[in-house]
Design an enzyme around this catalytic site. Structure first.
Site, PDB file in Angstrom:
ATOM      1  N   GLY A 244       0.806  -1.209   0.000  1.00  0.00           N
ATOM      2  CA  GLY A 244       0.000   0.000   0.000  1.00  0.00           C
ATOM      3  C   GLY A 244       0.840   1.260   0.000  1.00  0.00           C
ATOM      4  N   GLU A 263      -6.133   1.035   3.375  1.00  0.00           N
ATOM      5  CA  GLU A 263      -6.191   0.448   4.711  1.00  0.00           C
ATOM      6  C   GLU A 263      -5.060  -0.557   4.783  1.00  0.00           C
ATOM      7  OE1 GLU A 263      -8.335  -2.993   6.918  1.00  0.00           O
ATOM      8  OE2 GLU A 263      -9.823  -1.722   5.934  1.00  0.00           O
ATOM      9  N   CYS A 300      -8.694  -7.480   9.678  1.00  0.00           N
ATOM     10  CA  CYS A 300      -7.928  -6.264   9.935  1.00  0.00           C
ATOM     11  C   CYS A 300      -8.216  -5.706  11.318  1.00  0.00           C
ATOM     12  CB  CYS A 300      -8.237  -5.225   8.864  1.00  0.00           C
ATOM     13  SG  CYS A 300      -9.987  -5.046   8.490  1.00  0.00           S
ATOM     14  N   GLU A 389       1.893  -5.517  13.110  1.00  0.00           N
ATOM     15  CA  GLU A 389       0.857  -6.535  12.916  1.00  0.00           C
ATOM     16  C   GLU A 389       1.454  -7.870  12.498  1.00  0.00           C
ATOM     17  OE1 GLU A 389      -3.349  -6.811  10.480  1.00  0.00           O
ATOM     18  OE2 GLU A 389      -1.616  -5.950   9.456  1.00  0.00           O
TER      19      GLU A 389
END
Length: 506
Positions: A244, A263, A300, A389
């Site tokens: 991204g 996102e 997510c 993450e």
């Protein structure tokens, strides 16, 4: 399998094949060949979208609402095939896919209601004041107008709700923007069926087929060609931080920079306050484990980090989470690449300084089992990678000394999609102190719940400060997401014959 994919791109209503092909990698069943995208095909799709824009922008709200509802109907008509192909490609159970299909068609129908209502247009009118001194005021009207063709990147973890006809596509079409979708190679057959549904809806209503195109597969050059095509005016993306950010940089570097609504990832921290952990620590631990492991942790909004004040109550919370995670069966991950990345992430966390492994697993192939680790606040603050993450059912508990250190940890988090307070009545004062920090960190703040499960409605915010998303003022879920693909236009002293119909009928 009763449905056999045709394996072609869908460009302005036509099935177009490519000499270059790739083979799908289903969790079960047979693989199929699909055409590989190319920059030339992207250019064809963008040209068709650009040609269709003026006509779509001129449609009435009722016409676009009917289009959205017709797409939803066409998707529902293909429901059994979607479930069949989607389950084989992703390994997701039929019930999950059927629920996600309901969410996808629900989003389309919700946007139909939204644009019929018309409030999203934000109509404003300052009437002329010709006699005002020292200067007269002209007649000024303002409303939201579509930005132009939109590029949408299908997501890996939601083959329906965040993909070909997902929230980005629904919002863009509702706004009056043609869409060019780059399908995700993890579920090309599922994307194809949904793309066929959109093409069928446009044909049924006699609308310009250039309003929608789907480019399958392709390497990085395809995505780069899509976001740098001068006819594309905005981009919707759900995916990895690295991918991204690379696309975001390309959008910013264009001769005409465009907004990139990405996102990109989140650990969604949960803060377990003292009175809550004392009264119901074990229940919170069990609930956290359920949210953490849901869908193999491939959400997510997966709450990957819990922050709790050290002591016997924290022990009860951790023990309950550990037992609940230990009871989890292996789950199939969406792709081999995700499974490999999950194992690498677990290894990275486990090797972190001061990290203690509470539950480790042996994951092979495409399957995933939970991991659980804990670390002191001091060690977590020293290792920035522990705040990144890990996409999968992995949990990290941060033990803090006291409320002051809990606030220190809260201030250290980067941007998040969500932040959660587990609290009881006696925790109000601490919660009040934490809330401004959580508001600045996350797009959604929860109390006494778990963030997995994103309601599609008017008030939902699914976004947050970077790196959760690239635009903290936007959401990718809910009716407010239409604002991403609109821009305000002011009309000064225009005769009514020239004003947009929506303004006159607003």
């Amino acid at each position: 399998m009763t449905y056999t994919p045709h394996g072609n791109h869908l460009i302005a209503g036509e099935q177009i094949g490519s000499d270059a092909r790739f083979e799908s990698s289903p969790a079960t069943g047979s693989a199929f060949e699909f055409s590989i995208g190319s920059p030339d095909l992207v250019a064809q799709a963008c040209a068709a979208a650009s040609a269709a824009f003026a006509g779509l922008a001129a449609t009435t709200r009722e016409q676009r609402a009917t289009l959205l509802e017709t797409i939803a109907d066409e998707i529902d008509a293909r429901g059994p095939a979607i479930t069949e192909v989607g389950s084989a490609e992703t390994g997701l159970p039929a019930a999950r896919l059927e629920g996600e299909r309901g969410r996808t068609t629900g989003q389309l129908r919700l946007f139909a209601q939204c644009i019929r209502d018309g409030s999203y247009l934000d109509l404003r009118h300052d009437k002329a004041l010709p006699d005002r001194q020292p200067l007269p005021r002209p007649d000024l009207r303002m409303m939201q107008r579509p930005v132009g063709p939109v590029a949408v990147f299908g997501a890996s973890n939601f083959p329906l709700a965040f993909s070909v006809a997902g929230g980005d596509t629904a919002a863009a079409l509702a706004a009056g923007c043609p869409v060019v979708v780059k399908g995700h190679s993890a579920h090309p057959g599922t994307g194809e069926i949904v793309g066929d549904a959109i093409v069928a809806a446009l044909a049924k209503l006699g609308m310009d087929p250039g309003i929608f195109s789907l480019i399958q597969g392709g390497n990085r050059a395809v995505g780069e060609a899509l976001v740098t095509d001068p006819r594309i005016k905005a981009v919707g993306f759900t995916g990895s931080l690295g991918g991204g950010r690379a696309l975001f940089n390309l959008c910013a570097a264009r001769p005409e920079p465009i907004p990139f609504f990405g996102e990109l990832g989140s650990v969604n921290p949960m803060f377990v306050l003292p009175q809550a952990v004392s009264a119901r620590g074990a229940d919170i631990g069990t609930g956290w484990a359920g949210s953490l492991a849901m869908g193999a942790g491939q959400f997510c909004t997966n709450p990957g980090i819990a922050v709790v004040i050290d002591g016997p109550e924290a022990d009860a919370f951790v023990s309950a989470a550990q037992e609940a995670l230990k009871a989890q069966d292996a789950q199939v991950m969406l792709t081999d690449g995700m499974a490999a990345a999950y194992r690498d992430g677990a290894r990275r966390v486990g090797e972190g300084k001061g990290v203690t492994a509470l539950l480790t697993s042996s994951c092979e192939g495409r399957s995933a089992l939970p991991f659980l680790f804990e670390v002191s606040a001091e060690s977590w603050l020293e290792d920035e990678e522990l705040g990144e993450e890990v996409f999968g059912p992995l949990g990290l508990v941060i033990r803090v000394k006291d409320a002051a250190q809990m606030q220190q940890i809260a201030r250290a988090f980067k941007g998040q999609l969500t932040a959660t307070l587990q609290m009881d009545a006696g925790d109000i004062d601490l919660a009040r102190e934490l809330l401004p920090v959580l508001e600045s960190m996350a797009g959604r703040v929860l109390a006494n719940g778990f963030p997995t499960g994103v309601e599609v409605c008017d008030s939902m915010v699914h976004g947050g400060p970077y790196p959760a998303s690239t635009n903290f003022g936007a959401t990718s879920v809910g009716t407010l997401s239409i604002r991403r693909f609109l821009r305000p236009v002011c009309y000064q002293n225009l005769p009514e014959e020239l004003l947009p119909t929506d303004f006159l009928n607003g």
